[in-house]
Design a protein around this motif. Structure first.
Motif, PDB file in Angstrom:
ATOM      1  N   PHE A 350      -7.835   2.393 -14.442  1.00 43.61           N
ATOM      2  CA  PHE A 350      -7.275   3.218 -13.369  1.00 43.61           C
ATOM      3  C   PHE A 350      -7.659   2.737 -11.977  1.00 43.61           C
ATOM      4  CE2 PHE A 350      -7.807   6.169 -17.074  1.00 43.61           C
ATOM      5  CZ  PHE A 350      -6.482   6.118 -17.459  1.00 43.61           C
ATOM      6  N   ASP A 351      -8.830   2.107 -11.841  1.00 42.54           N
ATOM      7  CA  ASP A 351      -9.195   1.551 -10.539  1.00 42.54           C
ATOM      8  C   ASP A 351      -8.208   0.446 -10.136  1.00 42.54           C
ATOM      9  OD1 ASP A 351     -11.328   3.246 -10.364  1.00 42.54           O
ATOM     10  OD2 ASP A 351     -12.836   1.767 -10.963  1.00 42.54           O
ATOM     11  N   GLN A 352      -7.812  -0.354 -11.126  1.00 48.81           N
ATOM     12  CA  GLN A 352      -6.848  -1.413 -10.862  1.00 48.81           C
ATOM     13  C   GLN A 352      -5.480  -0.834 -10.510  1.00 48.81           C
ATOM     14  OE1 GLN A 352      -7.534  -4.798 -10.822  1.00 48.81           O
ATOM     15  NE2 GLN A 352      -5.472  -4.906  -9.938  1.00 48.81           N
ATOM     16  N   VAL A 353      -5.127   0.277 -11.176  1.00 47.94           N
ATOM     17  CA  VAL A 353      -3.868   0.957 -10.865  1.00 47.94           C
ATOM     18  C   VAL A 353      -3.859   1.405  -9.413  1.00 47.94           C
ATOM     19  CG1 VAL A 353      -2.369   2.916 -11.387  1.00 47.94           C
ATOM     20  CG2 VAL A 353      -3.544   1.735 -13.247  1.00 47.94           C
ATOM     21  N   GLU A 354      -4.938   2.045  -8.982  1.00 48.57           N
ATOM     22  CA  GLU A 354      -5.016   2.541  -7.599  1.00 48.57           C
ATOM     23  C   GLU A 354      -4.929   1.395  -6.586  1.00 48.57           C
ATOM     24  OE1 GLU A 354      -4.830   5.394  -6.366  1.00 48.57           O
ATOM     25  OE2 GLU A 354      -5.088   6.693  -8.117  1.00 48.57           O
ATOM     26  N   ALA A 355      -5.595   0.275  -6.896  1.00 50.35           N
ATOM     27  CA  ALA A 355      -5.571  -0.865  -5.980  1.00 50.35           C
ATOM     28  C   ALA A 355      -4.152  -1.422  -5.849  1.00 50.35           C
ATOM     29  CB  ALA A 355      -6.522  -1.950  -6.479  1.00 50.35           C
ATOM     30  N   THR A 356      -3.456  -1.502  -6.971  1.00 48.48           N
ATOM     31  CA  THR A 356      -2.086  -2.023  -6.943  1.00 48.48           C
ATOM     32  C   THR A 356      -1.139  -1.054  -6.245  1.00 48.48           C
ATOM     33  OG1 THR A 356      -2.540  -3.125  -9.049  1.00 48.48           O
ATOM     34  CG2 THR A 356      -0.244  -3.032  -8.344  1.00 48.48           C
ATOM     35  N   LEU A 357      -1.340   0.251  -6.471  1.00 46.46           N
ATOM     36  CA  LEU A 357      -0.509   1.247  -5.792  1.00 46.46           C
ATOM     37  C   LEU A 357      -0.671   1.166  -4.281  1.00 46.46           C
ATOM     38  CD1 LEU A 357      -0.914   4.379  -8.107  1.00 46.46           C
ATOM     39  CD2 LEU A 357       1.193   3.111  -7.655  1.00 46.46           C
ATOM     40  N   ALA A 358      -1.884   0.873  -3.837  1.00 43.00           N
ATOM     41  CA  ALA A 358      -2.114   0.731  -2.395  1.00 43.00           C
ATOM     42  C   ALA A 358      -1.289  -0.427  -1.834  1.00 43.00           C
ATOM     43  CB  ALA A 358      -3.599   0.503  -2.130  1.00 43.00           C
ATOM     44  N   GLU A 359      -1.207  -1.520  -2.595  1.00 48.23           N
ATOM     45  CA  GLU A 359      -0.380  -2.654  -2.160  1.00 48.23           C
ATOM     46  C   GLU A 359       1.092  -2.261  -2.126  1.00 48.23           C
ATOM     47  OE1 GLU A 359      -1.454  -6.725  -3.588  1.00 48.23           O
ATOM     48  OE2 GLU A 359      -2.698  -5.605  -5.008  1.00 48.23           O
ATOM     49  N   LEU A 360       1.535  -1.510  -3.119  1.00 46.90           N
ATOM     50  CA  LEU A 360       2.935  -1.081  -3.165  1.00 46.90           C
ATOM     51  C   LEU A 360       3.272  -0.188  -1.974  1.00 46.90           C
ATOM     52  CD1 LEU A 360       3.270  -0.299  -6.980  1.00 46.90           C
ATOM     53  CD2 LEU A 360       4.526  -2.064  -5.739  1.00 46.90           C
ATOM     54  N   ARG A 361       2.375   0.728  -1.650  1.00 48.05           N
ATOM     55  CA  ARG A 361       2.620   1.628  -0.503  1.00 48.05           C
ATOM     56  C   ARG A 361       2.704   0.833   0.801  1.00 48.05           C
ATOM     57  NH1 ARG A 361      -1.396   4.851  -3.397  1.00 48.05           N
ATOM     58  NH2 ARG A 361      -0.329   6.549  -4.499  1.00 48.05           N
ATOM     59  N   ALA A 362       1.878  -0.200   0.903  1.00 42.79           N
ATOM     60  CA  ALA A 362       1.883  -1.022   2.113  1.00 42.79           C
ATOM     61  C   ALA A 362       3.203  -1.772   2.287  1.00 42.79           C
ATOM     62  CB  ALA A 362       0.717  -2.006   2.074  1.00 42.79           C
ATOM     63  N   LEU A 363       3.877  -2.025   1.164  1.00 44.01           N
ATOM     64  CA  LEU A 363       5.151  -2.757   1.212  1.00 44.01           C
ATOM     65  C   LEU A 363       6.342  -1.850   1.498  1.00 44.01           C
ATOM     66  CD1 LEU A 363       4.635  -5.105  -1.877  1.00 44.01           C
ATOM     67  CD2 LEU A 363       4.761  -5.836   0.510  1.00 44.01           C
TER      68      LEU A 363
END
Length: 378
Positions: A350-363
């Motif tokens: 889930f930590d990896q999920v949150e990190a990737t979601l942050a990248e998606l939001r930035a895009l």
């Protein structure tokens, strides 16, 4: 030269200009942009044109070794445009735009192609500029604009009977349409095949004397049939495109066709795995960023769906996202990262999920339709 240096020294002492660098070439700038504007506009228009012509020709003579590299092309294009030298302005705008596109500086390429089009080039030149402009728009995920741009190019090529370039434009338009409407993608392929009188190509011999762009359109048609739920029609077309590409030695179409075949043979995962692995190796070894990203994405899907290898699938999705980022494709990066987040979720990381979601939001702010991304994130 001493008189020039004396004048420059006086202007620097008075605070009007400042020294920026000595090497590799001496460069001064005005301390205030308004001073530069006032000095420039105070000259008569005829005098402005003369000075731009002098500067442009001086750059050509002083730096002949830099002309081939293209690094001076934007500056030369600017000066010859201002000088009213249309022929040389077009020459250097073409070089600058093509160089920007090749290095994935897509917004810069867009600007340069638009400037070239504004100079009223010949129909042949215009078709090439429209192709480049469409490419720059496509890479910025502005798909509707790209299709509209290529539509104009199709009309020009059709009027000249240039079937190869018309096939290329239809293929690119169909790929752009795929991102919003797969049925429209198929319609464009069918229209292109009909316009080139290639509707029955799948029934012809492998030795049909067509060029690489026709092979590109045939592959795009295969891909469109697949995504519209007609694999039986897709398989022979894809095999035909691969045979044509191999015969012509066109690596990018070979890689693309192999990536598609990997999806068509999903009922035999071993065959699909071989095709996709070949696609990845071929595209990566030749620096084909788009084809490599697509092959990685398809391979990730195969590993996830048929082999339940979530970790290996995630690595391929992340690699696809990185390649898309390198070529400036936000849509491709979103696809790869979204898939990777889904796989991390299945793995319970889930930590990896949150990190990737942050990248998606930035895009999100970088796409024309952020609503689609929002749904994906939700």
């Amino acid at each position: 030269m001493s008189t020039l240096m004396e004048h420059l020294g006086q202007l620097e002492s008075s605070g009007l200009i400042r020294l920026v660098q000595l090497e590799p070439e001496l460069e001064y700038l005005f301390r205030q942009p308004l001073l530069q504007e006032a000095a420039y506009t105070s000259m008569l228009r005829v005098r402005q044109r003369q000075w731009h012509l002098i500067v442009g020709e001086a750059l050509e003579q002083i730096y002949p070794q830099r002309l081939a590299s293209g690094d001076l092309a934007p500056r030369l294009a600017y000066h010859f445009q201002r000088a009213g030298d249309r022929e040389r302005a077009l020459k250097y705008l073409t070089q600058a735009a093509d160089t920007a596109l090749a290095s994935f500086a897509n917004p810069e390429a867009e600007t340069l192609y638009r400037q070239a089009l504004a100079l009223g080039p010949s129909e042949t030149e215009r078709a090439e500029f429209l192709f480049g402009l469409g490419q720059s728009l496509f890479r910025q995920s502005r798909f509707d604009e790209a299709i509209q741009t290529w539509r104009e190019g199709i009309g020009l090529c059709q009027a000249r009977g240039d079937t190869e370039k018309m096939a290329r434009l239809y293929a690119r338009s169909a790929r752009a349409a795929w991102y919003a409407d797969v049925s429209q993608s198929l319609k464009l392929c069918q229209e292109g095949l009909a316009a080139l009188d290639l509707a029955d190509l799948q029934d012809t011999a492998a030795g049909v004397p067509h060029g690489p762009d026709v092979a590109r359109l045939v592959h795009e048609a295969a891909r469109a049939y697949f995504f519209n739920g007609m694999p039986d029609q897709a398989i022979p077309l894809c095999q035909q495109a691969l045979e044509m590409a191999e015969r012509l030695g066109v690596v990018d179409i070979q890689a693309d066709a192999l990536a598609t075949l990997g999806m068509l043979f999903d009922e035999t995962p071993e065959v699909a795995l071989e095709a996709l692995t070949r696609a990845v190796m071929l595209a990566e070894s030749t620096g084909l960023l788009y084809q490599a990203a697509r092959a990685h994405t398809n391979l990730a899907y195969l590993l996830y769906t048929f082999m339940a290898d979530f970790r290996a699938a995630r690595e391929h999705d992340l690699r696809g996202a990185a390649l898309s980022r390198q070529r400036g494709s936000v849509a491709g990066e979103l696809l790869g990262l979204g898939n990777a987040a889904h796989l991390s979720l299945l793995l319970g990381e889930f930590d990896q999920v949150e990190a990737t979601l942050a990248e998606l939001r930035a895009l999100q702010s970088q796409v024309v339709d952020p609503g689609t991304v929002t749904v994906h994130i939700t």
